[in-house]
Write a protein that holds these residues in place. Structure first.
Motif, PDB file in Angstrom:
ATOM      1  N   THR A  12       9.809 -53.950-101.472  1.00 34.31           N
ATOM      2  CA  THR A  12      11.211 -53.757-101.103  1.00 34.31           C
ATOM      3  C   THR A  12      12.144 -54.341-102.154  1.00 34.31           C
ATOM      4  N   ARG A  13      11.784 -55.498-102.694  1.00 31.73           N
ATOM      5  CA  ARG A  13      12.621 -56.112-103.727  1.00 31.73           C
ATOM      6  C   ARG A  13      12.818 -55.159-104.898  1.00 31.73           C
ATOM      7  N   ALA A  14      11.734 -54.561-105.383  1.00 31.87           N
ATOM      8  CA  ALA A  14      11.817 -53.655-106.528  1.00 31.87           C
ATOM      9  C   ALA A  14      12.606 -52.399-106.190  1.00 31.87           C
ATOM     10  N   GLN A  15      12.412 -51.871-104.982  1.00 33.27           N
ATOM     11  CA  GLN A  15      13.115 -50.660-104.577  1.00 33.27           C
ATOM     12  C   GLN A  15      14.611 -50.915-104.390  1.00 33.27           C
ATOM     13  N   VAL A  16      14.957 -52.036-103.785  1.00 33.55           N
ATOM     14  CA  VAL A  16      16.363 -52.388-103.585  1.00 33.55           C
ATOM     15  C   VAL A  16      17.072 -52.525-104.933  1.00 33.55           C
ATOM     16  N   GLN A  17      16.433 -53.188-105.867  1.00 30.94           N
ATOM     17  CA  GLN A  17      17.046 -53.357-107.186  1.00 30.94           C
ATOM     18  C   GLN A  17      17.287 -52.009-107.853  1.00 30.94           C
ATOM     19  N   ALA A  18      16.287 -51.128-107.821  1.00 33.37           N
ATOM     20  CA  ALA A  18      16.429 -49.825-108.458  1.00 33.37           C
ATOM     21  C   ALA A  18      17.502 -48.981-107.775  1.00 33.37           C
ATOM     22  N   TYR A  19      17.543 -49.018-106.462  1.00 38.89           N
ATOM     23  CA  TYR A  19      18.536 -48.267-105.683  1.00 38.89           C
ATOM     24  C   TYR A  19      19.946 -48.680-106.094  1.00 38.89           C
ATOM     25  N   ILE A  20      20.178 -49.971-106.162  1.00 41.87           N
ATOM     26  CA  ILE A  20      21.513 -50.475-106.505  1.00 41.87           C
ATOM     27  C   ILE A  20      21.864 -50.148-107.947  1.00 41.87           C
ATOM     28  N   GLU A  21      20.906 -50.274-108.846  1.00 41.64           N
ATOM     29  CA  GLU A  21      21.174 -49.936-110.245  1.00 41.64           C
ATOM     30  C   GLU A  21      21.565 -48.470-110.379  1.00 41.64           C
ATOM     31  N   GLY A  22      20.975 -47.599-109.557  1.00 44.06           N
ATOM     32  CA  GLY A  22      21.370 -46.196-109.589  1.00 44.06           C
ATOM     33  C   GLY A  22      22.772 -45.974-109.069  1.00 44.06           C
ATOM     34  N   PHE A  23      23.100 -46.573-107.946  1.00 43.92           N
ATOM     35  CA  PHE A  23      24.422 -46.385-107.346  1.00 43.92           C
ATOM     36  C   PHE A  23      25.526 -47.036-108.175  1.00 43.92           C
ATOM     37  N   GLN A  24      25.244 -48.189-108.743  1.00 41.52           N
ATOM     38  CA  GLN A  24      26.298 -48.908-109.475  1.00 41.52           C
ATOM     39  C   GLN A  24      26.292 -48.603-110.967  1.00 41.52           C
ATOM     40  N   GLY A  25      25.330 -47.801-111.424  1.00 38.21           N
ATOM     41  CA  GLY A  25      25.321 -47.404-112.825  1.00 38.21           C
ATOM     42  C   GLY A  25      24.761 -48.451-113.752  1.00 38.21           C
ATOM     43  N   GLY A  26      23.769 -49.221-113.306  1.00 38.59           N
ATOM     44  CA  GLY A  26      23.145 -50.249-114.128  1.00 38.59           C
ATOM     45  C   GLY A  26      23.119 -51.584-113.420  1.00 38.59           C
ATOM     46  N   SER A  27      22.770 -52.617-114.180  1.00 38.03           N
ATOM     47  CA  SER A  27      22.635 -53.959-113.607  1.00 38.03           C
ATOM     48  C   SER A  27      23.718 -54.904-114.100  1.00 38.03           C
ATOM     49  N   ASN A  28      24.846 -54.336-114.549  1.00 40.92           N
ATOM     50  CA  ASN A  28      25.939 -55.155-115.083  1.00 40.92           C
ATOM     51  C   ASN A  28      27.094 -55.306-114.099  1.00 40.92           C
ATOM     52  N   GLY A  29      26.841 -55.030-112.833  1.00 44.08           N
ATOM     53  CA  GLY A  29      27.897 -55.176-111.850  1.00 44.08           C
ATOM     54  C   GLY A  29      28.758 -53.931-111.748  1.00 44.08           C
ATOM     55  N   ILE A  30      29.902 -54.068-111.075  1.00 43.72           N
ATOM     56  CA  ILE A  30      30.776 -52.931-110.814  1.00 43.72           C
ATOM     57  C   ILE A  30      31.499 -52.527-112.094  1.00 43.72           C
ATOM     58  N   GLN A  31      31.511 -51.234-112.358  1.00 48.80           N
ATOM     59  CA  GLN A  31      32.180 -50.701-113.527  1.00 48.80           C
ATOM     60  C   GLN A  31      32.772 -49.340-113.192  1.00 48.80           C
ATOM     61  N   THR A  32      33.473 -48.741-114.152  1.00 43.27           N
ATOM     62  CA  THR A  32      34.058 -47.431-113.940  1.00 43.27           C
ATOM     63  C   THR A  32      32.971 -46.456-113.524  1.00 43.27           C
ATOM     64  N   ASN A  33      33.254 -45.692-112.477  1.00 46.64           N
ATOM     65  CA  ASN A  33      32.349 -44.687-111.919  1.00 46.64           C
ATOM     66  C   ASN A  33      31.201 -45.276-111.106  1.00 46.64           C
ATOM     67  N   SER A  34      31.170 -46.595-110.908  1.00 46.59           N
ATOM     68  CA  SER A  34      30.206 -47.165-109.971  1.00 46.59           C
ATOM     69  C   SER A  34      30.549 -46.750-108.545  1.00 46.59           C
ATOM     70  N   VAL A  35      29.520 -46.647-107.713  1.00 45.20           N
ATOM     71  CA  VAL A  35      29.681 -46.693-106.267  1.00 45.20           C
ATOM     72  C   VAL A  35      29.184 -48.070-105.844  1.00 45.20           C
ATOM     73  N   ILE A  36      30.047 -48.845-105.214  1.00 48.22           N
ATOM     74  CA  ILE A  36      29.685 -50.206-104.815  1.00 48.22           C
ATOM     75  C   ILE A  36      28.566 -50.151-103.791  1.00 48.22           C
ATOM     76  N   ALA A  37      27.488 -50.868-104.040  1.00 51.78           N
ATOM     77  CA  ALA A  37      26.383 -50.951-103.092  1.00 51.78           C
ATOM     78  C   ALA A  37      26.595 -52.141-102.169  1.00 51.78           C
ATOM     79  N   VAL A  38      26.519 -51.888-100.870  1.00 49.43           N
ATOM     80  CA  VAL A  38      26.628 -52.937 -99.856  1.00 49.43           C
ATOM     81  C   VAL A  38      25.216 -53.193 -99.328  1.00 49.43           C
ATOM     82  N   VAL A  39      24.564 -54.215 -99.851  1.00 48.30           N
ATOM     83  CA  VAL A  39      23.192 -54.486 -99.433  1.00 48.30           C
ATOM     84  C   VAL A  39      23.214 -55.202 -98.090  1.00 48.30           C
ATOM     85  N   LYS A  40      22.291 -54.782 -97.214  1.00 53.85           N
ATOM     86  CA  LYS A  40      22.333 -55.295 -95.846  1.00 53.85           C
ATOM     87  C   LYS A  40      20.913 -55.381 -95.293  1.00 53.85           C
ATOM     88  N   HIS A  41      20.723 -56.216 -94.288  1.00 55.79           N
ATOM     89  CA  HIS A  41      21.690 -57.023 -93.536  1.00 55.79           C
ATOM     90  C   HIS A  41      21.252 -58.470 -93.692  1.00 55.79           C
TER      91      HIS A  41
END
Length: 671
Positions: free
Chosen positions: A252-281
């Protein structure tokens, strides 16, 4: 871009490049805040006047004819945010802490489902209550969603400071739709559930999915994803397993990381054209007592009999590595003392738990993004919510999830949640309680300013202040396009888990075979060359699509009426099981089981020649796999128990712990 029934819209006729400029310092900024060279951004469409400085264009967001620091796109997001926060009234700070439900016209449920926004209601909320974040539960096509979103942004440009609106959504790219957990797809590409990605176990594919979903979301005007679930499915009866990546923390750790990197456009945090990932819960939601869900009063407790709470934190490390923009705490409260790293949690719902949010999340893990509560945590849970309706149909009226704070007032709940660390309140559209709390000295205004800063910083980083509108025609071309659908179909095929293949029945060519079908479109079977017959006795093979069994144990509760609870075993009288028994009349049987929870197949495998588990697959995907056009590559993301007794004996917070699993975690055959 097509707009209808809106004010005159000016387009900035701007070139893509400009000369480098020497910029002066604003009082709130520093040399590090300034961009050494300035490239004019394309604003697209705007209803705002433009200010010209040094040959460059800027939006006059507060309409005073002056270039304010927050309007100056040459400054850093931090500098602009700090300037804007300094201009906010108390009411505007409180408004930014609301994450409302976008109202729709003719809404009879109160849940916000429909195909058109109530723009009059939104105008009031945006302009008078200063709310600028909403969940959408619209189910219209992508073009309609995009057009409706643009009309919301036009309303936002009419507000005092022209703060753009952020739109969030539950997952839209999967098969199962449960109100409060997922959303209608509106034509988005159709992928397996997240359990399917866990079954494939390919982080690069999950990252690619996230990137495609990001493009579809942004095209339709969705800028915040209320996903992924980092919860662990350690209690096999739990009603929310479908949205997880299974029961294993490392997978799950690996999948969560990859999922967020896809939605936010990488691992550098929120940037132009990112979709903010709300990890839960956050945290430990998967260890629900008896598998009941904490959307319901009767399911409000998580339990940790194996003293394994720390295990449930590990998947969130993947989210933090990907720099997830937001975290959503669980509704659940622990049913006993929990201490982690010397921090003793409060026995209340997580949104009220300061040790959990401020001590652990902000402190140990250093999370600096937005903490948004789950929906209605500050609302009252009335008698029908506590006891279930005595007659009629359950509704959202009188629903609340203030677990651990049931006897408190609404004001007290808001104060306690803010003190715990909440930045935004999901499902709330009345900032009056926060204003009252400050005016009565219960909260300092500076605390609201901290939350406002975190919310606005992400809007600046996403580029919403410069380019809030979307291209309606591009939305129709992007969402669910043929390439995205083809990749999604391939993932559906790959995610299937081959559990049994007696006599090497699969893959199976048509060769004029006669098939008896259950819950399958006959037209699809015929496309693959099969002859569809009316009875198993007339068939060469019976092909069935069934689902994991469940019970509706609490039909008089709002969510209890919708969720899958209770037994995982096939029993006489279950429609799917009766079809499986009927299929014995055919020489061979293929059973495909949709698993939103771990099915008990003990009395199925002796009635089937081949068994396939799927986690969301179309009939086309199924027949591709049956005929060998695609191959099942999945491995089980959770173990399949052998009996109800062993399910009841396992520990809710411990993975892989039924005594004699019929199929262990990670099991899967290949062709």
């Amino acid at each position: 871009m097509h707009f209808s029934s809106r004010p005159v819209i000016r387009r900035s006729a701007l070139t893509a490049s400009c000369a480098a400029l020497a910029l002066g310092l604003y009082a709130c900024g520093s040399a590090d805040s300034l961009t050494p060279t300035a490239t004019q951004p394309d604003f697209g469409y705007t209803t705002l006047n433009l200010i010209t400085r040094d040959g460059l264009k800027f939006k006059d967001m507060n309409r005073n004819g002056q270039l304010e620091p927050y309007e100056d796109w040459r400054l850093s997001a931090d500098a602009r945010t700090r300037d804007l926060v300094s201009r906010l009234t108390l009411a505007e700070k409180a408004g930014l802490m609301m994450h409302g439900t976008a109202p729709v016209v003719n809404d009879t449920t109160g849940a916000g489902t429909g195909t058109a926004y109530d723009l009059a209601a939104l105008k009031t909320q945006i302009n008078e209550r200063a709310i600028s974040t909403y969940i959408t539960r619209m189910s219209g096509d992508a073009g309609t969603m995009a057009d409706q979103y643009n009309q919301i942004q036009t309303l936002a440009e009419q507000s005092r400071l022209a703060i753009p609106v952020s739109i969030s959504s539950d997952p839209r790219n999967h098969f199962q739709y449960v109100l409060g957990a997922s959303a209608g797809d509106s034509g988005f590409s159709k992928w397996p559930e997240t359990l399917g990605f866990a079954a494939i176990g390919d982080a690069s594919l999950t990252r690619k999915f996230g990137d495609i979903a990001r493009q579809e979301y942004r095209a339709a005007g969705i800028t915040v994803a209320l996903s992924p679930q980092a919860d662990l499915a350690t209690e096999p009866r739990w009603a929310r397993i479908n949205g997880t990546f299974g029961e294993d923390a490392d997978l799950t750790r690996a999948q969560v990381q990859a999922y967020i990197e896809g939605f936010q456009g990488g691992s550098n945090g929120i940037q132009t054209n990112s979709v903010i990932a709300v990890v839960k819960h956050w945290a430990g939601y998967g260890a629900q007592k008896s598998g009941f869900d904490s959307h319901n009063y009767y399911g409000r407790y998580a339990t940790y009999p194996g003293n394994n709470f720390a295990y449930h934190l590990r998947p969130f490390e993947g989210a933090f590595a990907a720099r997830a923009g937001s975290v959503m705490p669980t509704y659940s409260e622990p049913d006993g003392p929990v201490t982690i790293d010397g921090i003793a949690l409060d026995q209340v719902g997580a949104a009220y738990d300061k040790p959990l949010l401020t001590g652990l999340l902000r402190g140990k893990y250093g999370f600096d993004g937005v903490i948004v509560s789950d929906w209605l945590i500050a609302s009252d849970c009335d008698a029908n919510c506590v006891n279930g309706v005595s007659s009629g149909t359950p509704s959202f009226v009188g629903l609340g999830m203030p677990w651990g704070m049931e006897s408190a007032t609404r004001l007290q709940r808001f104060v306690r949640a803010v003190e715990a660390g909440i930045d935004q309140f999901g499902g709330e559209d009345d900032p009056g309680f926060l204003i009252q709390a400050v005016n009565q000295g219960l909260l300092p205004e500076s605390r609201l300013a901290d939350s406002a800063y975190r919310v606005l910083l992400q809007k600046f980083r996403q580029g919403l202040f410069e380019h809030p509108y979307v291209d309606v025609s591009a939305a129709s071309r992007t969402v669910g396009n043929a390439d995205f659908q083809a990749q999604a179909l391939d993932a559906q095929r790959r995610a299937m888990v081959l559990l049994q293949n007696n006599d090497k029945l699969l893959p199976m060519t048509a060769c004029g075979k006669k098939v008896w079908l259950y819950d399958i479109d006959p037209a699809v079977a015929r496309q693959y060359g099969y002859q569809v017959v009316d009875t198993p006795q007339a068939a060469d093979v019976a092909i069935l699509r069934v689902s994991t069994p469940y019970e509706t144990l609490h039909p008089n509760y709002t969510f209890g009426a919708m969720q899958h609870e209770g037994s995982l075993a096939y029993v006489d009288g279950n429609a799917d099981y009766e079809a499986i028994k009927q299929a014995a009349g055919a020489p061979k049987q293929i059973v495909s089981v949709y698993m939103d929870r771990p099915a008990i197949l003990t009395n199925v495998r002796d009635k089937a020649t081949a068994i396939l588990a799927n986690f969301g697959a179309s009939d086309t995907a199924l027949f591709d796999v049956l005929t060998g056009k695609g191959r099942p590559q999945g491995k089980l993301p959770f173990e399949l128990p052998s009996s109800t007794a062993e399910v009841e004996a396992q520990l809710a917070d411990v993975p892989h712990d039924t005594a004699h699993p019929l199929y262990p975690f990670g099991y899967g055959l290949t062709y």
